[in-house]
Design a protein around this motif. Structure first.
Motif, mmCIF file in Angstrom:
data_model
loop_
_atom_site.group_PDB
_atom_site.id
_atom_site.type_symbol
_atom_site.label_atom_id
_atom_site.label_comp_id
_atom_site.label_asym_id
_atom_site.label_seq_id
_atom_site.Cartn_x
_atom_site.Cartn_y
_atom_site.Cartn_z
ATOM 1 N N LYS A 17 0.925 -1.172 -0.029
ATOM 2 C CA LYS A 17 -0.051 0.037 -0.017
ATOM 3 C C LYS A 17 0.889 1.272 0.086
ATOM 4 N N TRP A 19 2.595 2.341 2.254
ATOM 5 C CA TRP A 19 2.319 3.139 3.735
ATOM 6 C C TRP A 19 3.603 3.022 4.644
ATOM 7 N N GLU A 27 -4.775 5.002 10.604
ATOM 8 C CA GLU A 27 -5.846 4.275 9.940
ATOM 9 C C GLU A 27 -6.409 3.354 10.758
ATOM 10 N N ASN A 58 -8.187 -2.534 6.034
ATOM 11 C CA ASN A 58 -9.508 -2.774 5.526
ATOM 12 C C ASN A 58 -9.617 -4.154 4.764
ATOM 13 N N SER A 87 -7.202 2.756 -2.594
ATOM 14 C CA SER A 87 -7.447 3.994 -2.407
ATOM 15 C C SER A 87 -9.138 4.399 -1.996
ATOM 16 N N SER A 90 -10.091 2.933 1.338
ATOM 17 C CA SER A 90 -9.953 3.840 2.648
ATOM 18 C C SER A 90 -10.541 5.104 2.691
#
Length: 109
Positions: A17, A19, A27, A58, A87, A90
């Protein structure tokens, strides 16, 4: 399952991701220091913490442990299409509705 396996799986999703640990903390609702300590000390997160991590990503716990496949990736989609879908997942519900309206307008539906 070893502690390293769980941490490696979390790292896999973070890399996929694009991230950082900080983004995962935001998140998932966990503190950055808690997540950072898990990685720095190579400790396995508790089930409750792992559930929050999965929620932030998710995905479900069962998807997290499905090592054969990546629940965030489809071989039928391009990298760009997959990033758009990830995306979208999220976004808040309100932002999803706005994006859907915008896309419908672009497609002149």
């Amino acid at each position: 399952m070893s502690e390293n396996s769980v941490l490696n799986r979390i790292r896999y999703f973070l890399e996929f991701k694009h991230w950082s640990i900080y983004k995962l903390a935001k998140e998932s609702g966990l503190s950055y220091s808690s997540l950072n300590n898990i990685f720095n000390r190579n400790t396995c997160p508790s089930v409750m913490t792992l559930e929050k991590i999965c929620s932030g990503l998710n995905i479900s716990l069962s998807e997290f442990f499905a090592y054969e496949k990546n629940p965030l990736k489809s071989d039928e989609l391009t990298v760009t299409e997959q990033e758009i879908i990830n995306s979208y997942r999220s976004l808040s519900n309100i932002d999803k509705k706005l994006l859907e309206a915008y896309l419908n307008g672009l497609c002149k539906r």
